[in-house]
Design a protein around this motif. Structure first.
Motif, PDB file in Angstrom:
ATOM      1  N   ASP A   1     -10.545  -1.045   1.501  1.00  0.00           N
ATOM      2  CA  ASP A   1     -11.586  -1.864   0.986  1.00  0.00           C
ATOM      3  C   ASP A   1     -11.106  -2.888  -0.183  1.00  0.00           C
ATOM      4  OD1 ASP A   1     -11.213   0.388  -0.851  1.00  0.00           O
ATOM      5  OD2 ASP A   1     -13.384   0.578  -1.309  1.00  0.00           O
ATOM      6  N   GLU A   2      -9.838  -2.553  -0.637  1.00  0.00           N
ATOM      7  CA  GLU A   2      -9.134  -3.578  -1.611  1.00  0.00           C
ATOM      8  C   GLU A   2      -8.197  -4.325  -1.222  1.00  0.00           C
ATOM      9  OE1 GLU A   2      -7.942  -0.451  -4.432  1.00  0.00           O
ATOM     10  OE2 GLU A   2      -9.817  -0.866  -5.462  1.00  0.00           O
ATOM     11  N   ASP A   3      -8.127  -4.701   0.018  1.00  0.00           N
ATOM     12  CA  ASP A   3      -6.899  -5.324   0.706  1.00  0.00           C
ATOM     13  C   ASP A   3      -6.776  -6.752   0.473  1.00  0.00           C
ATOM     14  OD1 ASP A   3      -6.334  -3.107   2.417  1.00  0.00           O
ATOM     15  OD2 ASP A   3      -6.927  -3.824   4.149  1.00  0.00           O
ATOM     16  N   THR A   4      -8.259  -7.343   0.334  1.00  0.00           N
ATOM     17  CA  THR A   4      -8.350  -9.007  -0.225  1.00  0.00           C
ATOM     18  C   THR A   4      -7.767  -9.220  -1.733  1.00  0.00           C
ATOM     19  OG1 THR A   4     -10.175  -9.374   1.105  1.00  0.00           O
ATOM     20  CG2 THR A   4      -9.803 -10.878  -0.684  1.00  0.00           C
ATOM     21  N   LEU A   5      -8.234  -7.963  -2.599  1.00  0.00           N
ATOM     22  CA  LEU A   5      -7.646  -8.117  -3.913  1.00  0.00           C
ATOM     23  C   LEU A   5      -6.045  -7.999  -4.014  1.00  0.00           C
ATOM     24  CD1 LEU A   5      -8.214  -7.707  -7.042  1.00  0.00           C
ATOM     25  CD2 LEU A   5      -8.096  -5.118  -6.602  1.00  0.00           C
ATOM     26  N   ILE A   6      -5.421  -6.984  -3.057  1.00  0.00           N
ATOM     27  CA  ILE A   6      -4.116  -6.863  -3.024  1.00  0.00           C
ATOM     28  C   ILE A   6      -3.469  -8.008  -2.493  1.00  0.00           C
ATOM     29  CG2 ILE A   6      -2.243  -5.284  -1.984  1.00  0.00           C
ATOM     30  CD1 ILE A   6      -4.499  -3.031  -2.097  1.00  0.00           C
TER      31      ILE A   6
ATOM     32  N   ILE B   1      -1.519   3.533  -1.844  1.00  0.00           N
ATOM     33  CA  ILE B   1      -2.968   3.204  -1.649  1.00  0.00           C
ATOM     34  C   ILE B   1      -3.554   3.575  -0.451  1.00  0.00           C
ATOM     35  CG2 ILE B   1      -4.781   1.352  -1.511  1.00  0.00           C
ATOM     36  CD1 ILE B   1      -2.908   0.057  -3.647  1.00  0.00           C
TER      37      ILE B   1
ATOM     38  N   ARG C   1      -5.763  -3.728 -13.532  1.00  0.00           N
ATOM     39  CA  ARG C   1      -6.476  -4.698 -12.972  1.00  0.00           C
ATOM     40  C   ARG C   1      -7.753  -4.556 -14.178  1.00  0.00           C
ATOM     41  NH1 ARG C   1      -6.444  -0.613  -9.628  1.00  0.00           N
ATOM     42  NH2 ARG C   1      -8.389   0.201  -8.833  1.00  0.00           N
ATOM     43  N   THR C   2      -8.155  -3.528 -14.549  1.00  0.00           N
ATOM     44  CA  THR C   2      -9.381  -3.365 -15.424  1.00  0.00           C
ATOM     45  C   THR C   2      -9.145  -2.887 -16.904  1.00  0.00           C
ATOM     46  OG1 THR C   2      -9.758  -1.233 -14.702  1.00  0.00           O
ATOM     47  CG2 THR C   2     -11.019  -2.988 -13.478  1.00  0.00           C
TER      48      THR C   2
ATOM     49  N   TYR D   1      -2.067  -4.185 -10.183  1.00  0.00           N
ATOM     50  CA  TYR D   1      -3.202  -3.308  -9.445  1.00  0.00           C
ATOM     51  C   TYR D   1      -3.393  -2.122 -10.331  1.00  0.00           C
ATOM     52  CZ  TYR D   1      -5.464  -0.033  -6.134  1.00  0.00           C
ATOM     53  OH  TYR D   1      -6.369   0.861  -5.534  1.00  0.00           O
TER      54      TYR D   1
ATOM     55  N   LYS E   1       0.846  -1.079   0.062  1.00  0.00           N
ATOM     56  CA  LYS E   1      -0.059   0.170  -0.025  1.00  0.00           C
ATOM     57  C   LYS E   1       0.751   1.009  -0.115  1.00  0.00           C
ATOM     58  CE  LYS E   1      -3.978  -0.591   2.091  1.00  0.00           C
ATOM     59  NZ  LYS E   1      -5.056  -0.970   3.254  1.00  0.00           N
TER      60      LYS E   1
END
Length: 97
Positions: A20-25, A16, A69-70, A66, A11
């Protein structure tokens, strides 16, 4: 192996501020460590030293995962970027492709 790179380190590296994106990271951390070992051809539990260069390469790889990602564009995302490869390739055994 999960303690090689912490969520807080990533992070900070990626700047970062949200949680709310901890699991993704955390998934990206695991993926980066896996790709690093595959690229080098050795495992951390089998003699691969987690040097500062290896760590920086992993942080850079997580950052790329990260950031893109999209994204769907012309960027080639199936190869390890040159800067990351340069950090990791010096640890490769001869014959690993």
């Amino acid at each position: 192996m999960a303690d090689l790179i912490t969520l807080d380190e990533v992070k900070l590296h990626c700047r970062i501020d949200v949680d709310d994106e901890d699991t993704l990271i955390e998934g990206y951390i695991a993926a980066a460590l896996e790709v690093c070992q595959k690229h080098i051809g050795k495992r951390f539990d089998d003699g691969l030293e987690f040097t500062p260069a290896v760590k920086v390469g992993c942080l850079m790889y997580v950052s790329q995962l990260y950031e893109y990602r999209t994204t769907i564009n012309d960027v080639e995302t199936s190869v390890v970027p040159l800067a990351i490869s340069a950090l990791w390739s010096v640890y490769r055994d001869a014959g690993v492709y």
